[in-house]
Write a protein that holds these residues in place. Structure first.
Motif, PDB file in Angstrom:
ATOM      1  N   ILE A 183       0.846  -1.196   0.000  1.00 49.28           N
ATOM      2  CA  ILE A 183       0.000   0.000   0.000  1.00 49.28           C
ATOM      3  C   ILE A 183       0.883   1.249   0.000  1.00 49.28           C
ATOM      4  O   ILE A 183       1.401   1.652   1.045  1.00 49.28           O
ATOM      5  N   PRO A 184       1.068   1.881  -1.154  1.00 46.19           N
ATOM      6  CA  PRO A 184       1.810   3.157  -1.168  1.00 46.19           C
ATOM      7  C   PRO A 184       0.894   4.298  -0.741  1.00 46.19           C
ATOM      8  O   PRO A 184      -0.214   4.443  -1.248  1.00 46.19           O
ATOM      9  N   THR A 185       1.349   5.092   0.212  1.00 39.94           N
ATOM     10  CA  THR A 185       0.557   6.233   0.682  1.00 39.94           C
ATOM     11  C   THR A 185       1.325   7.543   0.533  1.00 39.94           C
ATOM     12  O   THR A 185       0.857   8.574   0.995  1.00 39.94           O
ATOM     13  N   PHE A 186       2.480   7.484  -0.085  1.00 31.94           N
ATOM     14  CA  PHE A 186       3.309   8.686  -0.180  1.00 31.94           C
ATOM     15  C   PHE A 186       3.040   9.423  -1.492  1.00 31.94           C
ATOM     16  O   PHE A 186       2.761   8.821  -2.518  1.00 31.94           O
ATOM     17  N   GLY A 187       3.092  10.737  -1.409  1.00 30.62           N
ATOM     18  CA  GLY A 187       3.010  11.572  -2.600  1.00 30.62           C
ATOM     19  C   GLY A 187       1.605  11.838  -3.089  1.00 30.62           C
ATOM     20  O   GLY A 187       0.766  10.937  -3.129  1.00 30.62           O
ATOM     21  N   LEU A 188       1.350  13.098  -3.408  1.00 28.34           N
ATOM     22  CA  LEU A 188       0.083  13.499  -3.996  1.00 28.34           C
ATOM     23  C   LEU A 188       0.306  13.948  -5.435  1.00 28.34           C
ATOM     24  O   LEU A 188       1.336  14.547  -5.757  1.00 28.34           O
ATOM     25  N   VAL A 189      -0.644  13.654  -6.289  1.00 29.51           N
ATOM     26  CA  VAL A 189      -0.645  14.146  -7.666  1.00 29.51           C
ATOM     27  C   VAL A 189      -1.789  15.153  -7.772  1.00 29.51           C
ATOM     28  O   VAL A 189      -2.948  14.801  -7.525  1.00 29.51           O
TER      29      VAL A 189
ATOM     30  N   PRO B 105       6.021  23.662 -11.206  1.00 29.30           N
ATOM     31  CA  PRO B 105       6.696  22.430 -11.618  1.00 29.30           C
ATOM     32  C   PRO B 105       6.204  21.181 -10.888  1.00 29.30           C
ATOM     33  O   PRO B 105       6.228  20.082 -11.435  1.00 29.30           O
ATOM     34  N   ASN B 106       5.696  21.354  -9.645  1.00 26.65           N
ATOM     35  CA  ASN B 106       5.191  20.198  -8.901  1.00 26.65           C
ATOM     36  C   ASN B 106       3.741  19.858  -9.241  1.00 26.65           C
ATOM     37  O   ASN B 106       3.163  18.923  -8.688  1.00 26.65           O
ATOM     38  N   GLY B 107       3.135  20.659 -10.133  1.00 26.17           N
ATOM     39  CA  GLY B 107       1.782  20.359 -10.569  1.00 26.17           C
ATOM     40  C   GLY B 107       0.691  21.153  -9.890  1.00 26.17           C
ATOM     41  O   GLY B 107      -0.468  21.102 -10.311  1.00 26.17           O
TER      42      GLY B 107
END
Length: 372
Positions: free
Chosen positions: A243-249, A262-264
């Motif tokens: 279960i990856p929970t790191f990072g938001l898009v 640049p990070n969206g």
């Protein structure tokens, strides 16, 4: 009559729609068009517990959006199931995709609250349509039920809550490993040290194996359907469920590149307006102020509602006041919770009460606007 288009059918979009309609009252001065790919509001604050089978049924986690706006005057609100494709800020037009095809919507004011999604496709936020979110959630619940070993990657709030819920529910029946890239869990420089210390202690009490200063460098499915996770230490873990929970898009792909960092995230000014886009505001996760938190979104919603009211009265808007003292809380299974306001630790009884139902007691009022 001013036409206000709001994009996003979660906390930001729904709450701002209600606030603006209530502010306008019966004057008929505005029409709100709310655009969302999801027909139902997904209460994702409960998702870390909701991914465990048997905790909540679909009717608890998902509620239809349109039903909550039926009490407003006819013609003041329209709900469109669709997703944003592109923005022409000069022409004041938003192009959307709907089940019946492409559609261009003109606006006087545009409020973007399209939020973000998690990497890896886990159902901790909406995943497009309501049907798709439910499908992924049900599949995830089935995998949780079957798994005997679980690796949770990322020791932020979501990762710690998911690991805690799993260990609290299943005890020694499932081996839970939490991977933390930093020297502590919750590696946020503005979080007081007593919070990660407490969370680490409570998670270890639940027999969670916490691997600090470790990163995931790769993952691959094995021949038997499990996942082999490669760690920065060189070690490999084979687990039933990863279960990856790191990072938001950030959900900003429909915005022209000149409006995006640049990070969206969307670039906003001191009024939460997208720089160079005219009468376009961005609130919540997707904007580059205050961080990704429910309370940030709530402040943004209240602020934008007030400022649009001022503008419509011919008065100058007020600049947004950024959050200076952060407030944060999290649940550790069903028996512990912790939180802080700035450098102050919030009382345990307060956090336990606030987090007991994961704010599901506010869901009905959020949908029909009585909360605002």
């Amino acid at each position: 009559m001013k036409h206000i288009v709001i994009v996003g059918g979660s906390y930001g979009g729904v709450s701002t729609s209600h606030r603006l309609l209530k502010q306008a009252g019966k004057s008929g001065s505005i029409k709100i068009t709310l655009v969302s790919p999801n027909t139902h509001f997904y209460w994702n604050m409960a998702a870390p517990r909701g991914v465990i089978p048997g905790q909540f049924d679909d009717d608890t986690l998902f509620r239809p959006i349109a039903n909550g706006f039926k009490h407003y005057p006819a013609g003041s609100f329209e709900f469109i199931v669709g997703s944003a494709d592109s923005l022409d800020a000069e022409a004041k037009k938003l192009l959307i995709s709907t089940p019946s095809g492409k559609q261009a919507i003109g606006y006087d004011f545009l409020i973007l609250a399209t939020g973000s999604h998690t990497k890896g496709g886990a159902p901790f936020k909406e995943l497009g349509s309501t049907e798709e979110t439910k499908r992924v959630l049900h599949d995830f619940q089935a995998r949780v039920k079957k798994a005997r070993t679980v690796v949770v990657a990322g020791a932020g709030v979501t990762g710690c809550e998911v690991a805690g819920e799993l260990a609290c529910e299943y005890g020694m029946a499932k081996k839970v490993t939490l991977i933390a890239s930093g020297s502590t869990v919750l590696p946020d420089p503005v979080t007081p040290a007593f919070i990660p210390e407490f969370v680490d202690k409570e998670l270890r009490k639940l027999n969670i194996d916490i691997k600090l200063e470790t990163k995931i460098t790769g993952s691959a499915e094995t021949a038997d359907g499990r996942t082999e996770v490669t760690l920065s230490t060189g070690d490999k873990l084979v687990t039933d469920l990863y279960i990856p929970t790191f990072g938001l898009v950030y959900n900003t792909s429909y915005l022209p590149a000149k409006f995006v960092n640049p990070n969206g995230s969307a670039m906003v000014d001191d009024y939460l307006k997208i720089k160079g886009a005219g009468e376009v505001w961005a609130i919540g996760d997707m904007c580059d102020l205050d961080g990704s938190q429910f309370l940030s979104m709530e402040r943004h919603s209240i602020y934008v509602t007030k400022n649009i009211g001022l503008i419509m009265k011919g008065k100058p808007p007020l600049p947004y006041k950024r959050i200076t003292s952060r407030i944060m809380g999290l649940q550790i299974g069903k028996k512990e919770a912790v939180g802080h306001y700035g450098s102050w630790r919030l009382p345990r009884f307060m956090m336990m009460y606030a987090r007991k139902q994961l704010f599901l007691n506010r869901f009905a009022g959020t949908i029909d606007g009585s909360e605002f």
